[in-house]
Design an enzyme around this catalytic site. Structure first.
Site, PDB file in Angstrom:
ATOM      1  CB  ILE A 123      -0.984   0.008   1.188  1.00  0.00           C
ATOM      2  CG1 ILE A 123      -1.944   1.198   1.068  1.00  0.00           C
ATOM      3  CG2 ILE A 123      -0.269  -0.018   2.532  1.00  0.00           C
ATOM      4  CD1 ILE A 123      -3.182   1.090   1.947  1.00  0.00           C
ATOM      5  CG  MET A 125      -1.121   4.864   2.826  1.00  0.00           C
ATOM      6  SD  MET A 125      -1.717   4.825   4.550  1.00  0.00           S
ATOM      7  CE  MET A 125      -2.369   3.174   4.644  1.00  0.00           C
ATOM      8  CE1 TYR A 235     -14.919  10.891   5.612  1.00  0.00           C
ATOM      9  CE2 TYR A 235     -14.974  10.784   3.210  1.00  0.00           C
ATOM     10  CZ  TYR A 235     -15.094  11.508   4.382  1.00  0.00           C
ATOM     11  OH  TYR A 235     -15.380  12.857   4.342  1.00  0.00           O
ATOM     12  CD  GLU A 244      -1.159   0.464   8.342  1.00  0.00           C
ATOM     13  OE1 GLU A 244       0.008   0.825   8.100  1.00  0.00           O
ATOM     14  OE2 GLU A 244      -2.149   0.878   7.708  1.00  0.00           O
ATOM     15  N   GLY A 366       1.406   5.530  11.349  1.00  0.00           N
ATOM     16  CA  GLY A 366       1.040   6.708  12.123  1.00  0.00           C
ATOM     17  C   GLY A 366       1.980   6.851  13.294  1.00  0.00           C
ATOM     18  CG  ASN A 368       4.397   5.788  19.024  1.00  0.00           C
ATOM     19  OD1 ASN A 368       3.770   5.152  18.173  1.00  0.00           O
ATOM     20  ND2 ASN A 368       5.238   5.203  19.861  1.00  0.00           N
TER      21      ASN A 368
END
Length: 382
Positions: A123, A125, A235, A244, A366, A368
Site C-alpha cells: 500500500i 500512502m 474514509y 493496521e 502513524g 506515536n
C-alpha cells in the site's frame, strides 16, 4: 495468561507454523538480511501451507479463519525477525482493502493470487512530503477515457520491490474542499505503463524487508482498478488503519517477549566477578520491571484484540496500544542490549538486530505523536 480468543485450533496452527518456520525461515534469515529481501520462493511456500490470508473465504483460497489466526501468524513471524513484517502487511493490511471495498470481479481477479503467494501486495500512502498527514498527499489521478493517468512519487513502501499489486492513495480531485474528500484508492499492477520502482532503500534496520520508492509518470491505470468509490479513499483508510495499528502492536509485544527469551538465559550464563550477572540485584530488578511491563502490555493488547474481533470501535484503545507497545519495544531493546554487554552490539547476536529493528515501529502506521493526538480527541480534549 492465555488470551480468551486463542483456542485449541489456534494452538495447532501455532505448532505447525513454528515447525515450518524453523525449517524454511530461521536457517536463512541472516542471508535474507544480507540480501535485503525475503525471496518470493518463501512467499510461495507460505501460500502452499495456507499461511497467507487464511481469513479469506474458500472462494478466494482461504478457509474463513478468524482474526486470531492472523495474530498467531504475525507473532510467530515476528519471533523469526521484525523484517518479516511485509507478510503481515500483505495478509492483514493490504488484502483487506481489496476484500472490503473491491467489486466481485476485482476480488475474483486478485484475491486467489494473494493466498497462493503468486502475488505480493503493498500500500502506497507515504510521499517525500507527506507522512501521517494523508490529506497532504500530492499524487494525482486524472480520468482520461478508460484510464486514470497517475503522477507522483511514494516512498518508504513496504514490499515495494516485490509488489505485484499496489493500493495507491491518490487525489482524483485535487481541488476538493476539504482536501481529504478528493482522495481515492487505485490498484496499480506490475507492468503498468508509467509505473516504475526507484531505489531499494538502505535502512538502519529491517534489512530483510524490501522497502522502495515508487514512481508514477503518466501511469495508465484502467478505470476498473478503482477500489470502491471516488472520493471515499480517506474514509476507507481511516476504517482500516485500526487493524493496521493493531498489527504493529502485536509485533511489538511479540518482539518484547522474544528479547526477554534471549536475555534471561544469557544473564544466567554470563559471569562477572565470579558469579552470574543474573545474581546482581540490578539485573534482577531491570528484568522484573521489563517482564511486568510486557505482561501489562500483553494483557491490554489481548483485550483490544478481542474487542476488535467482536466488531467494537476501538480506535482509542488501538491508538493507546500502538504508541505504548512501540515505546516499550524500544525500551526493552535498549535495556536487554545493555544486559548483553558488548556482545549485544555484535551482529552475530540476535539482540543487535532487535535493537536496530525496534525504533521504526514508533513511526510507521502513524507516528506515536499522532496516536496521542487521536487519544486526546477521543477524550474530548480537542
Amino acid at each position: 495468561m492465555k488470551a480468551s480468543y486463542i483456542t485449541e485450533e489456534h494452538e495447532i496452527l501455532r505448532k505447525s507454523l513454528k515447525k515450518f518456520l524453523q525449517k524454511e525461515a530461521v536457517p536463512y534469515f541472516k542471508e535474507w538480511e544480507k540480501n535485503g529481501e525475503i525471496p518470493r520462493s518463501f512467499w510461495r511456500k507460505m501460500g502452499t501451507q495456507g499461511y497467507l490470508c487464511p481469513w479469506l473465504g474458500e472462494a478466494y483460497g482461504g478457509f474463513g479463519a478468524d482474526f486470531g489466526y492472523s495474530v498467531v501468524i504475525d507473532e510467530e513471524l515476528e519471533k523469526v525477525g521484525t523484517g518479516t513484517i511485509g507478510i503481515g502487511l500483505h495478509n492483514d493490511i493490504v488484502v483487506p482493502y481489496i476484500h472490503e471495498y473491491g467489486m466481485e470481479e476485482q476480488k475474483n481477479r486478485w484475491l486467489p493470487k494473494c493466498t497462493t503467494g503468486e502475488w505480493i501486495t503493498a500500500i502506497a500512502m507515504t510521499e517525500p512530503g507527506a507522512g501521517s498527514d494523508l490529506a497532504s498527499i500530492k499524487t494525482t489521478a486524472y480520468k482520461e477515457g478508460d484510464y486514470y493517468v497517475v503522477n507522483g512519487e511514494k516512498t518508504f513502501i513496504t514490499n515495494g520491490v516485490h509488489a505485484d499489486a499496489v493500493v495507491v492513495v491518490c487525489k482524483t480531485d485535487p481541488n476538493a474542499k476539504p482536501a481529504h474528500k478528493g482522495i481515492s484508492l487505485l490498484v496499480v499492477e506490475k507492468g503498468t505503463t508509467g509505473f516504475s520502482r526507484g531505489n531499494k532503500l538502505d535502512k538502519v534496520g529491517l534489512h530483510s524487508q524490501d522497502t522502495a520508492e515508487l514512481i508514477f509518470e503518466d501511469a495508465k491505470v484502467p478505470v476498473e482498478n478503482l477500489l470502491g468509490k471516488e472520493g471515499e479513499g480517506f474514509y476507507y483508510l481511516m476504517n482500516q488503519l485500526q487493524q493496521e495499528r493493531l498489527i504493529v502492536g502485536i509485533g511489538a509485544i511479540a518482539s518484547c517477549e522474544r528479547m526477554l527469551e534471549l536475555t534471561i538465559p544469557y544473564v544466567k550464563e554470563r559471569q562477572a566477578f565470579g558469579q552470574s550477572i543474573a545474581s546482581f540485584q540490578n539485573t534482577q530488578f531491570k528484568l522484573a520491571e521489563l517482564a511486568t511491563e510486557v505482561e501489562i502490555g500483553r494483557a491490554f493488547l489481548d483485550r483490544t484484540i478481542q474487542a476488535h474481533m467482536d466488531g467494537e470501535d476501538v480506535v482509542k484503545e488501538v491508538s493507546m496500544s500502538k504508541w505504548w507497545t512501540t515505546d516499550l519495544v524500544k525500551k526493552v531493546a535498549l535495556e536487554c542490549m545493555q544486559l548483553h554487554g558488548g556482545y549485544g552490539y555484535m551482529e552475530e547476536y540476535e539482540m543487535a538486530r532487535r535493537f536496530r529493528d525496534a525504533p521504526v515501529t514508533a513511526i510507521y502506521a502513524g507516528s506515536n505523536e499522532i496516536m496521542k493526538s487521536i487519544i486526546a480527541k477521543k477524550l474530548g480534549l480537542t
